[in-house]
Design a protein around this motif. Structure first.
Motif, mmCIF file in Angstrom:
data_model
loop_
_atom_site.group_PDB
_atom_site.id
_atom_site.type_symbol
_atom_site.label_atom_id
_atom_site.label_comp_id
_atom_site.label_asym_id
_atom_site.label_seq_id
_atom_site.Cartn_x
_atom_site.Cartn_y
_atom_site.Cartn_z
ATOM 1 N N ARG A 79 33.883 19.964 110.829
ATOM 2 C CA ARG A 79 33.998 19.511 109.438
ATOM 3 C C ARG A 79 33.124 18.281 109.264
ATOM 4 N NH1 ARG A 79 38.968 17.971 109.334
ATOM 5 N NH2 ARG A 79 39.938 19.945 108.736
ATOM 6 N N ASP A 101 34.997 22.559 102.290
ATOM 7 C CA ASP A 101 36.368 22.674 102.777
ATOM 8 C C ASP A 101 37.318 22.307 101.640
ATOM 9 O OD1 ASP A 101 38.837 22.475 104.023
ATOM 10 O OD2 ASP A 101 37.991 21.689 105.876
ATOM 11 N N THR A 103 32.462 23.320 107.927
ATOM 12 C CA THR A 103 32.552 23.147 106.477
ATOM 13 C C THR A 103 32.168 21.715 106.142
ATOM 14 O OG1 THR A 103 34.896 22.570 106.674
ATOM 15 C CG2 THR A 103 34.359 24.877 106.185
#
Length: 291
Positions: A73, A106, A146
């Motif tokens: 992430r 995300d 993400t």
């Protein structure tokens, strides 16, 4: 939210990237190849966001410190260039479209991190694209991460502290990466900033000295001296508030016993100013590592 994916098209497509598709990929790989890798992967980086023709080589030194094998992430904190904000803004789109491939936002993390100080907008105006998605060795697998784009407004020192504390729990996770998107000094009459210390010699040397003062302070990972530096010199670092959030997040983790350090790895200027009619933008690339 509907099932239809909402996309944000690439900013300044063409002129911004100076290439597209395979050409862009090769260009980015060339800059990454020339940059050195440190022993530990970066947990956060500060990287410039101008057109790659100007800052690509400098930015590579920051992005080269990213380990794609552990990154899942990516929080991208950038300044609000076009919208007046006193807080932070999150995007409601699902995808950022880039010349290389789509980046997926995300949304679960976006909605889970909301508080009263967030401001939701339909399309983030972040003037940067995640740069380390370019094919490299090892490759960055595009479906394995993400992004969480955050537009950071003109925060007060107390708000920088609040957001820093909020983000600190994510900074503590080695699967997260923070990209702090910022150029450094914007010098010249068109920027309404012409600070000059003639003891440094040429104007461009004064600019570099000013920037390096700020860079040295950032490396201390203490938001208070950085805030004092900005109040004294008013250096036109466009990402000063995202940097302030990062410094506060790092301070929170260090207070809880986490050992970390930040180092700048490269510095450049778009041109060398020698007269009052000249102008330039400075670029710096650095990385935060956890020991």
């Amino acid at each position: 939210m509907s099932n239809r994916a909402l996309c944000r098209e690439a900013s300044h497509a063409g002129s911004w990237y100076n290439a597209s598709g395979p050409q862009l990929s090769a260009q980015l790989d060339g800059w990454l190849f020339q940059a050195q890798t440190s022993k530990r992967p970066a947990r956060a980086i500060i990287a410039p966001h101008a057109g790659y023709t100007y800052c690509g080589s400098c930015a590579a030194h920051a992005y080269k410190q990213v380990d794609p094998s552990i990154t899942r992430r990516i929080f991208i904190l950038g300044p609000s260039h076009h919208v007046a904000l006193s807080r932070c803004a999150l995007s409601t789109v699902d995808i950022y479209r880039t010349p290389l491939y789509d980046l997926h936002i995300d949304q679960k993390e976006v909605w889970d991190t909301q508080s009263g100080d967030w401001f939701i907008i339909s399309t983030c105006l972040l003037g940067s694209v995640l740069w380390s998605v370019a094919p490299s060795n090892p490759p960055f697998h595009k479906d394995e991460f993400t992004i969480v784009p955050v537009l950071v407004g003109a925060l007060s020192e107390s708000k920088e502290q609040e957001f820093g504390k909020l983000f600190s729990k994510y900074l503590a996770d080695p699967s997260n990466l923070f990209v702090i998107s910022s150029d450094f000094c914007h010098w010249g009459q068109r920027f309404r900033y012409t600070y000059y210390d003639d003891s440094q010699g040429e104007i461009y040397r004064s600019i570099e000295n000013l920037d390096r003062m700020g860079m040295n302070i950032i490396e201390q990972l203490d938001p208070v001296p950085f805030s004092n530096y900005l109040k004294k010199y008013h250096n036109t670092i466009c990402g000063r508030h995202p940097i302030g959030v990062l410094l506060n997040a790092a301070t929170e983790l260090r207070r809880n016993g986490t050992n970390m350090s930040f180092s700048f790895l490269n510095y450049a200027q778009s041109s060398q100013c020698r007269s009052w009619q000249d102008s330039s933008v400075s670029y710096a690339a650095g990385a935060l590592v956890v020991h």
